[in-house]
Design an enzyme around this catalytic site. Structure first.
Site, PDB file in Angstrom:
ATOM      1  N   HIS A 289       9.544  11.244  -0.505  1.00  8.06           N
ATOM      2  CA  HIS A 289       9.031   9.884  -0.720  1.00  8.06           C
ATOM      3  C   HIS A 289       7.535  10.009  -0.989  1.00  8.06           C
ATOM      4  O   HIS A 289       6.838  10.729  -0.267  1.00  8.06           O
ATOM      5  CB  HIS A 289       9.293   9.048   0.534  1.00  8.06           C
ATOM      6  CG  HIS A 289       9.096   7.575   0.345  1.00  8.06           C
ATOM      7  ND1 HIS A 289       7.869   7.010   0.083  1.00  8.06           N
ATOM      8  CD2 HIS A 289       9.976   6.551   0.386  1.00  8.06           C
ATOM      9  CE1 HIS A 289       8.009   5.697  -0.029  1.00  8.06           C
ATOM     10  NE2 HIS A 289       9.284   5.394   0.157  1.00  8.06           N
TER      11      HIS A 289
ATOM     12  N   PHE B 283      11.174  -2.725  -6.885  1.00  7.26           N
ATOM     13  CA  PHE B 283      11.197  -1.391  -6.290  1.00  7.26           C
ATOM     14  C   PHE B 283      11.231  -0.371  -7.431  1.00  7.26           C
ATOM     15  O   PHE B 283      11.633  -0.690  -8.540  1.00  7.26           O
ATOM     16  CB  PHE B 283      12.452  -1.235  -5.410  1.00  7.26           C
ATOM     17  CG  PHE B 283      12.167  -1.008  -3.944  1.00  7.26           C
ATOM     18  CD1 PHE B 283      11.617  -2.009  -3.167  1.00  7.26           C
ATOM     19  CD2 PHE B 283      12.463   0.212  -3.333  1.00  7.26           C
ATOM     20  CE1 PHE B 283      11.360  -1.808  -1.820  1.00  7.26           C
ATOM     21  CE2 PHE B 283      12.206   0.422  -1.988  1.00  7.26           C
ATOM     22  CZ  PHE B 283      11.650  -0.589  -1.220  1.00  7.26           C
TER      23      PHE B 283
ATOM     24  N   LEU C 150       6.959   7.014   7.150  1.00  2.00           N
ATOM     25  CA  LEU C 150       7.206   6.272   5.907  1.00  2.00           C
ATOM     26  C   LEU C 150       6.284   5.070   5.743  1.00  2.00           C
ATOM     27  O   LEU C 150       6.128   4.259   6.655  1.00  2.00           O
ATOM     28  CB  LEU C 150       8.664   5.792   5.913  1.00  2.00           C
ATOM     29  CG  LEU C 150       9.105   4.957   4.709  1.00  2.00           C
ATOM     30  CD1 LEU C 150       9.126   5.826   3.457  1.00  2.00           C
ATOM     31  CD2 LEU C 150      10.490   4.370   4.963  1.00  2.00           C
TER      32      LEU C 150
ATOM     33  N   GLN D 228      14.836  14.523  -1.728  1.00  2.00           N
ATOM     34  CA  GLN D 228      13.804  13.582  -2.191  1.00  2.00           C
ATOM     35  C   GLN D 228      12.578  13.566  -1.280  1.00  2.00           C
ATOM     36  O   GLN D 228      12.707  13.435  -0.064  1.00  2.00           O
ATOM     37  CB  GLN D 228      14.394  12.177  -2.226  1.00  2.00           C
ATOM     38  CG  GLN D 228      13.405  11.115  -2.634  1.00  2.00           C
ATOM     39  CD  GLN D 228      14.098   9.792  -2.911  1.00  2.00           C
ATOM     40  OE1 GLN D 228      14.347   9.025  -1.996  1.00  2.00           O
ATOM     41  NE2 GLN D 228      14.420   9.544  -4.165  1.00  2.00           N
TER      42      GLN D 228
ATOM     43  N   ARG E 147      17.432   9.616  -5.979  1.00  2.00           N
ATOM     44  CA  ARG E 147      17.876   8.264  -5.606  1.00  2.00           C
ATOM     45  C   ARG E 147      16.781   7.242  -5.861  1.00  2.00           C
ATOM     46  O   ARG E 147      15.605   7.506  -5.601  1.00  2.00           O
ATOM     47  CB  ARG E 147      18.260   8.228  -4.129  1.00  2.00           C
ATOM     48  CG  ARG E 147      18.547   6.825  -3.624  1.00  2.00           C
ATOM     49  CD  ARG E 147      19.043   6.797  -2.217  1.00  2.00           C
ATOM     50  NE  ARG E 147      18.051   7.110  -1.224  1.00  2.00           N
ATOM     51  CZ  ARG E 147      17.088   6.293  -0.792  1.00  2.00           C
ATOM     52  NH1 ARG E 147      16.950   5.093  -1.328  1.00  2.00           N
ATOM     53  NH2 ARG E 147      16.255   6.683   0.150  1.00  2.00           N
TER      54      ARG E 147
ATOM     55  N   ARG F 299      10.898   7.834  -7.534  1.00  2.00           N
ATOM     56  CA  ARG F 299      10.149   8.621  -6.550  1.00  2.00           C
ATOM     57  C   ARG F 299       9.885  10.058  -6.971  1.00  2.00           C
ATOM     58  O   ARG F 299       8.849  10.625  -6.631  1.00  2.00           O
ATOM     59  CB  ARG F 299      10.924   8.640  -5.238  1.00  2.00           C
ATOM     60  CG  ARG F 299      10.908   7.297  -4.600  1.00  2.00           C
ATOM     61  CD  ARG F 299      11.773   7.251  -3.376  1.00  2.00           C
ATOM     62  NE  ARG F 299      11.688   5.908  -2.828  1.00  2.00           N
ATOM     63  CZ  ARG F 299      12.441   5.465  -1.845  1.00  2.00           C
ATOM     64  NH1 ARG F 299      13.347   6.250  -1.307  1.00  2.00           N
ATOM     65  NH2 ARG F 299      12.308   4.240  -1.399  1.00  2.00           N
TER      66      ARG F 299
ATOM     67  N   GLU G  70       7.971   1.851  -0.120  1.00  2.00           N
ATOM     68  CA  GLU G  70       7.736   1.629  -1.549  1.00  2.00           C
ATOM     69  C   GLU G  70       7.485   0.142  -1.827  1.00  2.00           C
ATOM     70  O   GLU G  70       6.874  -0.223  -2.830  1.00  2.00           O
ATOM     71  CB  GLU G  70       8.997   2.101  -2.273  1.00  2.00           C
ATOM     72  CG  GLU G  70       8.904   2.188  -3.742  1.00  2.00           C
ATOM     73  CD  GLU G  70      10.128   2.923  -4.286  1.00  2.00           C
ATOM     74  OE1 GLU G  70      10.437   4.037  -3.829  1.00  2.00           O
ATOM     75  OE2 GLU G  70      10.781   2.357  -5.179  1.00  2.00           O
TER      76      GLU G  70
ATOM     77  N   HIS H 237      12.197  12.943   2.623  1.00  2.00           N
ATOM     78  CA  HIS H 237      12.720  11.614   2.982  1.00  2.00           C
ATOM     79  C   HIS H 237      14.234  11.512   2.944  1.00  2.00           C
ATOM     80  O   HIS H 237      14.841  10.921   3.823  1.00  2.00           O
ATOM     81  CB  HIS H 237      12.099  10.612   2.009  1.00  2.00           C
ATOM     82  CG  HIS H 237      12.481   9.185   2.254  1.00  2.00           C
ATOM     83  ND1 HIS H 237      12.173   8.540   3.432  1.00  2.00           N
ATOM     84  CD2 HIS H 237      13.138   8.271   1.476  1.00  2.00           C
ATOM     85  CE1 HIS H 237      12.626   7.281   3.363  1.00  2.00           C
ATOM     86  NE2 HIS H 237      13.224   7.112   2.197  1.00  2.00           N
TER      87      HIS H 237
HETATM   88  C1  SIN Z   1      11.282   2.442   1.521  1.00  2.00           C
HETATM   89  O1  SIN Z   1      11.207   1.308   1.976  1.00  2.00           O
HETATM   90  O2  SIN Z   1      10.475   2.870   0.687  1.00  2.00           O
HETATM   91  C2  SIN Z   1      12.372   3.335   1.986  1.00  2.00           C
HETATM   92  C3  SIN Z   1      13.688   2.759   1.724  1.00  2.00           C
HETATM   93  C4  SIN Z   1      14.483   3.676   0.869  1.00  2.00           C
HETATM   94  O3  SIN Z   1      14.344   4.901   0.990  1.00  2.00           O
HETATM   95  O4  SIN Z   1      15.231   3.168   0.036  1.00  2.00           O
END
Ligand code: SIN
Length: 585
Positions: free
Chosen positions: A238, A116, A248, A236, A391, A282, A251, A349
């Site tokens: 995303h 991630f 969404l 934030q 974050r 992000r 990620e 997000h």
């Molecule tokens: C995601 O799966 O990208 C979102 C989960 C998160 O915000 O940590």
């Protein structure tokens, strides 16, 4: 007015609230109030995973996890709090597994882990597989598991109750005022401890991954009770929301090998973050996308988005690891991600800021850390602060689980040793809530709720978004001040007592304008660029002046005042890795 008593009232039935409830149940009488059915809580929308240095895929350590979290936060996170979270993460995952969360597995049976953004090995060397997951439905399965555990432990649930205010006695919190949506009745919930786990506030922006319910009610109620909000300027975006919808796209799609491309097909993240590319944090990826669009390399007729390209992944891999994403792309945009890239754009997000708490969830009343007795907050509504200015993906579910549990434990201690009997309810506990409702219903031909809300979402999207500057933010503060007044003059024509959603939305709107003002004022006063707060007019990070948290209060006249408090840099005192430095990826 009906009064209901429970030792502990938890407001919000997402992961933080339910994890706290599970910790308290069996020891004290605990109730969870939610404006939704618990399984509709927004934690269920978290897709990609939950981070922990389990080391199932490769060597890992909580210390590396803490380093990444602090660096990802652009050094604004409180370092001790980060250490607490990262050290507890492996235990928290095993606990979830034992509670019944059906994690995806490696072939040897251990919990699977994927890369991630911003998670690396050995202090930034290369991306690491640290994020545990259940396909792309991780929040969903965690939520169901904790709800089942809460029912098993006889937690009382009050579904579809909108909390309107805190009850206070001698400065302490001793209950909440709530509106039962089914009947339109106001009730007082009397308690010895109250927890806010009400989630985020993305609904103030036009394009958001957040659910309709994410209207920051907990933040608005805190402000109305002279409780400050911390670091609200850090919001934030995303990087990958579905184009024009904001839904969404996890990620994890990039963690599994997806790449971002501009209109020329170029993998542009190679230029912005040469070492970890599409797996940069992000804030950096969202800014890079907007930079591509600004420079004319956006896709489509409007040149206003980019592509998430999953065509390098096999159809089998997409079906196994990213089934939700596959169906979202098909249903909403008619795109088969195994064959064609998905049009995406950044979407509002997550809130890094919130109600200031210590590592046990105790709410702080001021910059000196004085407690609001009887009051805890956990999850996205809270600012511990473990995310600082930005974050890392998959640290959110972790935050909910770790700090929900810690709040529960702290409350058990408080009830056993400190607050042995409930403080009596003040006779005027429900007055403010009643006045608000009566005010809306008394108005004839007032403002249109929808037009005020749309106006707010437009201002926040255009002027308090990824890139900001003095002019835009000053304008936003002025425009939101007008919207604050208009939100007070909204008329509610629906007189029905059951499920009066017009009334509910009018109440939510008041919270939205108030916290949005705090976001805009906080962003205006922070004259630097840090994490998700990117000032065109102050492009660099300025640790000399701004390595500090913001704390904002709402005055009775709707004005916002602010002060600051220091960042905890305790790990940096002994380890060079944790000393703030320029972020390079
Ligand atoms: C995601 O799966 O990208 C979102 C989960 C998160 O915000 O940590």
């Amino acid at each position: 007015m009906q009064v209901v008593y429970h030792d502990v009232i938890i407001v919000g039935a997402g992961l933080a609230g339910l994890r706290a409830a599970v910790e308290i149940a069996g020891k004290h009488d605990v109730a969870v109030l939610s404006k939704l059915h618990p399984l509709r809580s927004h934690s269920g929308a978290a897709q990609g995973g939950i981070s922990a240095a389990l080391g199932n895929a490769e060597e890992d350590s909580p210390e590396w996890h803490a380093y990444d979290t602090i660096k990802g936060s652009d050094y604004l996170a409180d370092q001790y709090a980060v250490q607490v979270m990262c050290n507890d993460a492996p235990r928290a995952i095993i606990e979830l597994e034992h509670l019944g969360v059906p994690f995806s597995r490696f072939s040897d049976g251990r919990i699977a882990q994927r890369p991630f953004g911003g998670h690396t090995r050995n202090f930034g060397e290369a991306p690491i597989r640290r994020t545990c997951y259940a396909a792309d439905r991780t929040g969903h399965v965690c939520l169901h598991t904790l709800y089942e555990q809460s029912l098993r432990k006889n937690v009382s649930f009050y579904d579809e109750f909108q909390v309107l205010d805190l009850c206070r006695a001698e400065g302490a919190v001793n209950g909440v005022v709530a509106l039962e949506l089914k009947t339109g009745k106001l009730l007082l919930f009397h308690a010895r401890a109250v927890v806010f786990a009400t989630g985020g506030y993305g609904k103030a922006w036009k394009t958001t991954s957040n659910a309709f319910a994410n209207t920051g009610d907990g933040l608005g109620i805190a402000l109305n009770n002279s409780i400050p909000l911390e670091d609200m300027e850090f919001v934030q975006f995303h990087p990958t929301g579905l184009y024009q919808l904001g839904i969404l796209i996890t990620e994890a799609a990039r963690g599994e090998g997806g790449v971002l491309r501009n209109s020329q097909g170029e993998r542009f993240m190679e230029r912005y973050a040469p070492s970890i590319k599409d797996l940069a944090p992000r804030d950096i990826v969202s800014r890079s996308i907007y930079e591509e669009i600004r420079q004319g390399r956006g896709a489509g007729a409007m040149k206003d988005h980019v592509f998430l390209d999953l065509t390098g992944l096999s159809r089998e891999k997409i079906a196994e690891k990213l089934p939700e994403i596959e169906s979202f792309a098909r249903i909403y945009l008619g795109v088969d991600p195994a064959k064609a890239p998905i049009p995406v754009q950044p979407t509002c997000h997550y809130a890094m800021g919130g109600i200031p708490t210590d590592v046990n969830g105790r709410v702080n009343a001021d910059a000196e850390g004085r407690e609001v007795s009887g009051f805890w907050a956990a999850g996205e509504v809270a600012c511990v602060s473990v995310h600082g200015a930005n974050r890392l993906g998959s640290n959110s579910l972790l935050d909910l689980i770790v700090f929900g549990r810690r709040a529960g434990k702290d409350i058990n201690r408080f009830l056993d040793r400190v607050c042995l009997t409930p403080l009596p309810l003040a006779t005027n506990s429900a007055d403010r809530a009643k006045e608000t409702i009566d005010g809306f219903q008394a108005k004839k031909d007032g403002e249109s709720l929808a037009s005020v809300r749309t106006g707010l979402q437009k201002v926040m999207m255009e002027k308090v978004s990824v890139f900001r500057d003095k002019q835009g933010l000053s304008d936003a503060v002025g425009e939101i001040s007008v919207l604050q007044k208009r939100a007070m003059s909204v008329s509610v024509s629906d007189r029905s007592e059951n499920f009066n959603t017009e009334l509910l939305e009018a109440i939510e709107l008041q919270h939205m304008v108030n916290y949005s003002k705090v976001v805009a004022v906080s962003a205006l006063q922070r004259r630097e660029t840090r994490g998700a707060h990117s000032r065109d007019d102050y492009p660099g990070r300025d640790d000399g002046n701004w390595l500090k948290h913001s704390l904002c209060f709402l005055e009775k006249d709707g004005a916002v005042t602010h002060t600051h408090k220091p960042v905890d840099l305790s790990l940096a005192e002994t380890r060079a890795e944790f000393v703030p430095k320029e972020r390079k990826y």
